[in-house]
Design a protein around this motif. Structure first.
Motif, PDB file in Angstrom:
ATOM      1  N   LEU A  82       0.329  -8.763  22.562  1.00 31.33           N
ATOM      2  CA  LEU A  82      -0.556  -8.362  23.650  1.00 31.33           C
ATOM      3  C   LEU A  82      -0.027  -8.822  25.004  1.00 31.33           C
ATOM      4  O   LEU A  82      -0.039  -8.057  25.969  1.00 31.33           O
ATOM      5  N   SER A  83       0.472 -10.026  25.107  1.00 31.92           N
ATOM      6  CA  SER A  83       1.017 -10.470  26.393  1.00 31.92           C
ATOM      7  C   SER A  83       2.283  -9.683  26.733  1.00 31.92           C
ATOM      8  O   SER A  83       2.555  -9.400  27.899  1.00 31.92           O
ATOM      9  N   ALA A  84       3.061  -9.288  25.728  1.00 35.08           N
ATOM     10  CA  ALA A  84       4.235  -8.438  25.973  1.00 35.08           C
ATOM     11  C   ALA A  84       3.805  -7.093  26.545  1.00 35.08           C
ATOM     12  O   ALA A  84       4.396  -6.587  27.510  1.00 35.08           O
ATOM     13  N   LEU A 112       2.267  -4.476  33.720  1.00 30.47           N
ATOM     14  CA  LEU A 112       2.363  -5.040  35.072  1.00 30.47           C
ATOM     15  C   LEU A 112       3.676  -4.644  35.739  1.00 30.47           C
ATOM     16  O   LEU A 112       3.700  -4.312  36.932  1.00 30.47           O
ATOM     17  N   TRP A 113       4.767  -4.652  34.993  1.00 30.85           N
ATOM     18  CA  TRP A 113       6.057  -4.238  35.561  1.00 30.85           C
ATOM     19  C   TRP A 113       6.002  -2.775  36.000  1.00 30.85           C
ATOM     20  O   TRP A 113       6.454  -2.424  37.090  1.00 30.85           O
ATOM     21  N   GLN A 166     -10.536  -3.650  30.238  1.00 31.36           N
ATOM     22  CA  GLN A 166     -11.924  -3.280  30.486  1.00 31.36           C
ATOM     23  C   GLN A 166     -12.872  -4.468  30.471  1.00 31.36           C
ATOM     24  O   GLN A 166     -13.886  -4.456  31.151  1.00 31.36           O
ATOM     25  N   ASN A 167     -12.557  -5.493  29.696  1.00 33.95           N
ATOM     26  CA  ASN A 167     -13.450  -6.643  29.560  1.00 33.95           C
ATOM     27  C   ASN A 167     -12.635  -7.942  29.573  1.00 33.95           C
ATOM     28  O   ASN A 167     -12.541  -8.627  28.557  1.00 33.95           O
ATOM     29  N   PRO A 168     -12.055  -8.307  30.724  1.00 32.63           N
ATOM     30  CA  PRO A 168     -11.155  -9.464  30.781  1.00 32.63           C
ATOM     31  C   PRO A 168     -11.819 -10.799  30.453  1.00 32.63           C
ATOM     32  O   PRO A 168     -11.147 -11.722  30.015  1.00 32.63           O
ATOM     33  N   ILE A 169     -13.116 -10.914  30.623  1.00 32.23           N
ATOM     34  CA  ILE A 169     -13.790 -12.198  30.363  1.00 32.23           C
ATOM     35  C   ILE A 169     -13.717 -12.568  28.883  1.00 32.23           C
ATOM     36  O   ILE A 169     -13.773 -13.737  28.533  1.00 32.23           O
ATOM     37  N   ARG A 170     -13.569 -11.565  28.015  1.00 29.91           N
ATOM     38  CA  ARG A 170     -13.461 -11.834  26.577  1.00 29.91           C
ATOM     39  C   ARG A 170     -12.053 -12.238  26.168  1.00 29.91           C
ATOM     40  O   ARG A 170     -11.806 -12.539  25.010  1.00 29.91           O
ATOM     41  N   ARG A 199      -7.472 -16.262  27.329  1.00 27.42           N
ATOM     42  CA  ARG A 199      -6.083 -16.689  27.138  1.00 27.42           C
ATOM     43  C   ARG A 199      -5.124 -15.924  28.050  1.00 27.42           C
ATOM     44  O   ARG A 199      -4.077 -16.424  28.434  1.00 27.42           O
ATOM     45  N   TYR A 200      -5.500 -14.694  28.393  1.00 29.60           N
ATOM     46  CA  TYR A 200      -4.645 -13.831  29.201  1.00 29.60           C
ATOM     47  C   TYR A 200      -5.132 -13.712  30.645  1.00 29.60           C
ATOM     48  O   TYR A 200      -4.776 -12.781  31.356  1.00 29.60           O
ATOM     49  N   ARG A 201      -5.944 -14.670  31.066  1.00 27.77           N
ATOM     50  CA  ARG A 201      -6.564 -14.622  32.386  1.00 27.77           C
ATOM     51  C   ARG A 201      -5.551 -14.380  33.505  1.00 27.77           C
ATOM     52  O   ARG A 201      -5.761 -13.551  34.371  1.00 27.77           O
ATOM     53  N   CYS A 202      -4.429 -15.096  33.489  1.00 26.16           N
ATOM     54  CA  CYS A 202      -3.462 -14.972  34.576  1.00 26.16           C
ATOM     55  C   CYS A 202      -2.816 -13.578  34.595  1.00 26.16           C
ATOM     56  O   CYS A 202      -2.504 -13.078  35.665  1.00 26.16           O
TER      57      CYS A 202
END
Length: 151
Positions: free
Chosen positions: A102-104, A110-111, A138-142, A145-148
């Protein structure tokens, strides 16, 4: 970590406790600020519980945690087309390793978005085949871990 006399929730919180102690030490040394140890323990336990819950995957009725050991080597590409479908610009890149899929996917998106912004493209459509990435956007609060990345 393997002491079965201690409840599982507390055993899983040990890395967060150590990290909290380290952060508190730095706050004390560099900012001369120290939080209550009770508050720090509560925050570490809460973060550990949240992380463990968000990283469970169900398989055949059983739950297990993601294996975060091997980094994901990723790359990305984008292509622009005009209203007739003709290719305009394109780019590709090899990205730094990511700790999980997911972070990948987030780093790749983002790139793409930064590249298109740098080219001053104002209207774009982006196709994503990752339902988890769409849910995180759509729901970043959930997805703390990926906040940044989601910010």
């Amino acid at each position: 970590m393997e002491d079965s006399n201690m409840e599982l929730v507390r055993r899983r919180a040990i890395p967060w406790m150590l990290w909290t102690i380290w952060k508190n030490r730095n706050s004390l040394l560099y900012a001369e600020v120290q939080e209550s140890t009770l508050l720090l323990a509560h925050i570490a336990l809460e973060e550990s519980t949240l992380w463990n819950e968000l990283n469970k995957v169900e398989q055949g009725g059983n739950q297990y945690l993601h294996d975060l050991g091997a980094p994901y080597l990723t790359g990305g590409a984008w292509i622009t087309r005009d209203h007739r479908g003709e290719v305009g610009m394109h780019a590709r890149v090899a990205l730094l390793p990511s700790p999980d899929r997911l972070s990948a996917e987030m780093n790749c998106l983002l790139w793409v978005l930064r590249s298109l912004r740098d080219l001053r493209l104002e209207e774009v459509s982006v196709g994503i085949d990752s339902q988890r990435l769409v849910e995180a956007i759509q729901n970043p609060i959930r997805w703390p871990r990926y906040r940044c990345l989601l910010r």
